[in-house]
Design a protein around this motif. Structure first.
Motif, PDB file in Angstrom:
ATOM      1  N   ALA A   1      43.712 -15.364  -0.846  1.00 23.49           N
ATOM      2  CA  ALA A   1      42.786 -15.462   0.283  1.00 23.49           C
ATOM      3  C   ALA A   1      41.680 -14.441   0.090  1.00 23.49           C
ATOM      4  O   ALA A   1      41.838 -13.469  -0.657  1.00 23.49           O
ATOM      5  N   ASN A   2      40.563 -14.661   0.755  1.00 30.17           N
ATOM      6  CA  ASN A   2      39.506 -13.662   0.727  1.00 30.17           C
ATOM      7  C   ASN A   2      39.904 -12.466   1.590  1.00 30.17           C
ATOM      8  O   ASN A   2      40.758 -12.575   2.471  1.00 30.17           O
ATOM      9  N   ILE A   3      39.271 -11.341   1.333  1.00 27.99           N
ATOM     10  CA  ILE A   3      39.736 -10.093   1.934  1.00 27.99           C
ATOM     11  C   ILE A   3      38.758  -9.549   2.966  1.00 27.99           C
ATOM     12  O   ILE A   3      37.608  -9.964   3.044  1.00 27.99           O
ATOM     13  N   HIS A   4      39.266  -8.646   3.768  1.00 23.62           N
ATOM     14  CA  HIS A   4      38.519  -7.831   4.740  1.00 23.62           C
ATOM     15  C   HIS A   4      38.056  -8.576   5.983  1.00 23.62           C
ATOM     16  O   HIS A   4      38.143  -8.049   7.081  1.00 23.62           O
ATOM     17  N   ARG A   5      37.589  -9.818   5.850  1.00 26.10           N
ATOM     18  CA  ARG A   5      36.997 -10.468   7.018  1.00 26.10           C
ATOM     19  C   ARG A   5      37.918 -11.472   7.696  1.00 26.10           C
ATOM     20  O   ARG A   5      37.641 -11.915   8.801  1.00 26.10           O
TER      21      ARG A   5
END
Length: 404
Positions: A50-54
């Motif tokens: 998954a993409n991170i931080h947001r």
């Protein structure tokens, strides 16, 4: 000899090349990966890609936690004060370019001087040449002795009020020379200059403590520390990073965007625009943990023994000359054989399953200094063994006989 059982953790070392067991002596270019690192990559893609931080969903939170855990592992690995001082890049080359295009453009003006050394990799030459050309500054070079060491006396004579930056390699990728960076840094700071250390080769061999070293910037690559390709690190002192302009624009490096203006993010995200190399960054922590578990002290002893063993045997070969015999060396040896091109040696050794590096090793000015087109370079890692050096020596004898 220690670390005799470590090889089984590196699956690629069991393969055959040209019908022969692989002997891998190209570790200065890239190290092989233990199964743990390979598993870390597949685990990420299999279970929490998954993409991170947001993101606020579970996969995004798990990926973010793993990604930031690597930042903490790097902070500990290099002895930085805070994770905010750890910037993820594609590798050492991008890290150096980041400093050149941000700190350099902000601080270098016409007439200023940048000092590098005569043994630098092209990635620590070209960015400064570009900057000097743009700013009408001057590039000065620390000379290299016949033994393959930097002349500290000449370096100190180059330093002056116009010196704004010193950028030097910690360990030469062509010679194996370990440079006395603490002395270099101290002398540079006395004239008010900042110092960048290229740690691409040193991070895997030496204990790194950027605070004790007191360097202003330190860069290294993941693929040379048993980690994946495509991920690297820039350490910078917090006050410098905070004052430097941004490098790239896009997502993650912003706090707020309007059509009128953009407010930039805090460190370290200010320099990490866009979706990063998440999987490889996560796997980098596994590589660093692996090194720590084995123990750098044991690795250093093992590699030093390999270097001594290889050097002694290479010196028995007629017409072979070792290039670079510094008092302090990391685990690699470069050599030439009179009347034979290094590439020819490399091709014939590959036919015997032996992987060495041949050529100028991205240090063309250094090769010119020694009056040679290139060298054959054998570089060692924790998984190499004396028996492999025996195979190399036997292979060299056969190769030289075929070519003369």
């Amino acid at each position: 000899m220690v670390l005799t059982d470590i090889r089984q953790q590196f699956p690629i070392l069991s393969r055959m090349v040209k019908g022969k067991p692989l002997v891998y002596f190209d570790n200065a270019a890239t190290s092989q990966k233990p199964q743990q690192v390979i598993d870390a990559l597949t685990h990420y893609y299999s279970f929490y890609n998954a993409n991170i931080h947001r993101g606020i969903h579970t996969l995004a939170e798990e990926a973010t936690m793993a990604y930031e855990a690597t930042r903490e592992a790097v902070r500990d690995f290099v002895g930085a004060d805070a994770t905010e001082e750890i910037i993820f890049t594609k590798g050492t080359t991008e890290a150096i370019n980041l400093v050149a295009y941000t700190w350099g453009r902000q601080n270098i003006t016409a007439g200023d001087e940048i000092i590098i050394s005569g043994m630098e990799h092209h990635s620590n030459i070209v960015p400064w040449q570009i900057l000097c050309e743009e700013k009408k500054a001057f590039l000065k070079v620390i000379p290299v002795t016949d033994e393959g060491e930097l002349s500290i006396e000449a370096y100190k004579e180059l330093l002056g009020s116009k010196t704004k930056l010193v950028a030097v390699v910690h360990v030469s990728n062509s010679l194996g020379t370990i440079n006395h960076v603490n002395e270099i840094i101290t002398a540079a700071h006395l004239v008010g200059a900042k110092v960048l250390i290229d740690g691409a080769q040193s991070a895997v061999h030496l204990d790194i403590d950027v605070q004790k070293m007191d360097c202003d910037f330190f860069a290294f690559s993941g693929h040379k520390v048993y980690g994946p390709t495509g991920v690297g690190v820039l350490y910078g002192k917090r006050e410098l990073l905070e004052d430097m302009p941004v490098f790239q624009g896009g997502g993650e490096m912003i706090k707020d965007v309007t059509f009128e203006q953009t407010t930039y993010n805090d460190l370290p995200y200010k320099y990490e625009a866009g979706t990063p190399n998440i999987a490889d960054t996560i796997a980098l922590k596994t590589a660093l943990d692996f090194i720590t578990a084995v123990g750098k002290d044991k690795i250093r002893v093992h590699e030093a023994n390999l270097l001594a063993y290889a050097t002694a045997h290479l010196k028995t070969i007629p017409d072979l000359s070792i290039i670079g015999e510094a008092k302090d060396k990391a685990g690699l040896v470069s050599f030439v054989v009179k009347g034979i091109h290094p590439q020819d040696i490399g091709v014939l050794l590959d036919n015997m399953g032996i992987a060495v590096r041949t050529g100028h090793h991205c240090t063309q000015p250094l090769m010119k200094r020694f009056g040679i087109p290139g060298t054959v370079r054998a570089s060692f890692a924790m998984y190499n063994q004396p028996e492999e050096i025996d195979v190399l020596i036997t292979g060299l004898h056969k190769t030289i006989k075929m070519l003369t």
